[in-house]
Design a protein around this motif. Sequence first.
Motif, PDB file in Angstrom:
ATOM      1  N   PHE A  43      -4.915  -3.440   2.720  1.00 28.68           N
ATOM      2  CA  PHE A  43      -4.487  -3.017   4.052  1.00 28.68           C
ATOM      3  C   PHE A  43      -5.528  -2.097   4.694  1.00 28.68           C
ATOM      4  O   PHE A  43      -6.107  -1.246   4.018  1.00 28.68           O
ATOM      5  N   PRO A  44      -5.735  -2.253   6.009  1.00 30.14           N
ATOM      6  CA  PRO A  44      -6.706  -1.401   6.703  1.00 30.14           C
ATOM      7  C   PRO A  44      -6.380   0.095   6.583  1.00 30.14           C
ATOM      8  O   PRO A  44      -7.273   0.928   6.652  1.00 30.14           O
ATOM      9  N   ASP A  45      -5.107   0.413   6.418  1.00 28.14           N
ATOM     10  CA  ASP A  45      -4.716   1.818   6.271  1.00 28.14           C
ATOM     11  C   ASP A  45      -4.319   2.144   4.831  1.00 28.14           C
ATOM     12  O   ASP A  45      -3.672   3.147   4.565  1.00 28.14           O
ATOM     13  N   GLY A  46      -4.754   1.295   3.894  1.00 26.96           N
ATOM     14  CA  GLY A  46      -4.407   1.474   2.492  1.00 26.96           C
ATOM     15  C   GLY A  46      -5.226   2.561   1.816  1.00 26.96           C
ATOM     16  O   GLY A  46      -6.204   3.072   2.373  1.00 26.96           O
ATOM     17  N   PRO A  47      -4.840   2.914   0.597  1.00 28.99           N
ATOM     18  CA  PRO A  47      -5.516   4.008  -0.101  1.00 28.99           C
ATOM     19  C   PRO A  47      -6.974   3.730  -0.437  1.00 28.99           C
ATOM     20  O   PRO A  47      -7.786   4.669  -0.458  1.00 28.99           O
ATOM     21  N   PHE A  75      -5.468   6.514  -7.970  1.00 23.33           N
ATOM     22  CA  PHE A  75      -5.132   5.840  -9.222  1.00 23.33           C
ATOM     23  C   PHE A  75      -4.216   6.639 -10.157  1.00 23.33           C
ATOM     24  O   PHE A  75      -4.121   6.313 -11.329  1.00 23.33           O
ATOM     25  N   GLN A  76      -3.528   7.658  -9.664  1.00 19.91           N
ATOM     26  CA  GLN A  76      -2.676   8.455 -10.531  1.00 19.91           C
ATOM     27  C   GLN A  76      -1.270   7.882 -10.703  1.00 19.91           C
ATOM     28  O   GLN A  76      -0.409   8.559 -11.218  1.00 19.91           O
ATOM     29  N   GLY A  77      -1.047   6.660 -10.285  1.00 18.16           N
ATOM     30  CA  GLY A  77       0.277   6.066 -10.386  1.00 18.16           C
ATOM     31  C   GLY A  77       0.494   5.341 -11.700  1.00 18.16           C
ATOM     32  O   GLY A  77      -0.296   5.440 -12.639  1.00 18.16           O
ATOM     33  N   THR A  78       1.562   4.585 -11.735  1.00 16.97           N
ATOM     34  CA  THR A  78       1.883   3.776 -12.902  1.00 16.97           C
ATOM     35  C   THR A  78       0.894   2.611 -13.002  1.00 16.97           C
ATOM     36  O   THR A  78       0.160   2.319 -12.045  1.00 16.97           O
ATOM     37  N   GLU A  79       0.909   1.939 -14.136  1.00 15.82           N
ATOM     38  CA  GLU A  79       0.030   0.772 -14.288  1.00 15.82           C
ATOM     39  C   GLU A  79       0.362  -0.281 -13.234  1.00 15.82           C
ATOM     40  O   GLU A  79      -0.532  -0.911 -12.673  1.00 15.82           O
ATOM     41  N   GLU A  80       1.625  -0.470 -12.940  1.00 11.77           N
ATOM     42  CA  GLU A  80       2.028  -1.444 -11.917  1.00 11.77           C
ATOM     43  C   GLU A  80       1.439  -1.067 -10.556  1.00 11.77           C
ATOM     44  O   GLU A  80       0.936  -1.924  -9.821  1.00 11.77           O
ATOM     45  N   LEU A  85      -3.347  -2.269  -6.585  1.00 12.69           N
ATOM     46  CA  LEU A  85      -4.537  -1.891  -5.817  1.00 12.69           C
ATOM     47  C   LEU A  85      -5.639  -2.949  -5.891  1.00 12.69           C
ATOM     48  O   LEU A  85      -6.585  -2.927  -5.098  1.00 12.69           O
ATOM     49  N   ILE A  86      -5.532  -3.861  -6.849  1.00  5.98           N
ATOM     50  CA  ILE A  86      -6.542  -4.919  -6.992  1.00  5.98           C
ATOM     51  C   ILE A  86      -6.224  -5.980  -5.951  1.00  5.98           C
ATOM     52  O   ILE A  86      -5.422  -6.884  -6.174  1.00  5.98           O
ATOM     53  N   THR A  87      -6.821  -5.818  -4.792  1.00  3.81           N
ATOM     54  CA  THR A  87      -6.559  -6.674  -3.645  1.00  3.81           C
ATOM     55  C   THR A  87      -7.862  -7.275  -3.134  1.00  3.81           C
ATOM     56  O   THR A  87      -8.948  -6.845  -3.510  1.00  3.81           O
TER      57      THR A  87
END
Length: 152
Positions: A43-47, A75-80, A85-87
């Motif tokens: 997303f253009p406004d994504g992390p 990247f401090q979130g869960t593995e899911e 984020l792999i987009t």
Amino acid sequence: MSSRFPEKADVPTIKAQQHLLQSQLKTLCLLISNLPSTLPAGFPDGPLRKYFTDVDIDPDEEPWYSVDRAWTRVFQGTEEQQLALITSGPDGIGLLQHFFEWIAQQPGLAKYDGHYLTANKVYQVNELIIRVFRNYQGDQSVHDGLFLQKLV
């Protein structure tokens, strides 16, 4: 691809750390160039766009701190959450590749083992992408047969 990242003692010199970072960047480039065509677009406004583009390196800090700060925010979130984020596309994981390539050229990265620490972050992204490939194994658009076998 190695199943583990080398210990710091295994890459004690700046030159060895630079080589490790370049090796991880080459792997990242290869992985990104073979991503499944059905992968969702970023997303253009994504992390990734928000934290890994237009990064300012504080003159009072070393480049590694910019890497660590952006990494922690994204990247401090869960593995899911990390796998999500792999987009693809202009706002996808390629932004991270460009960021890492840019940071690798910054003066001062060698201080505080920045090449080694950055290479470790690139390695972690590579591992995430390989997990995405494994999730897409049934997808005909994935060219991961021999390609993925060579990496793992």
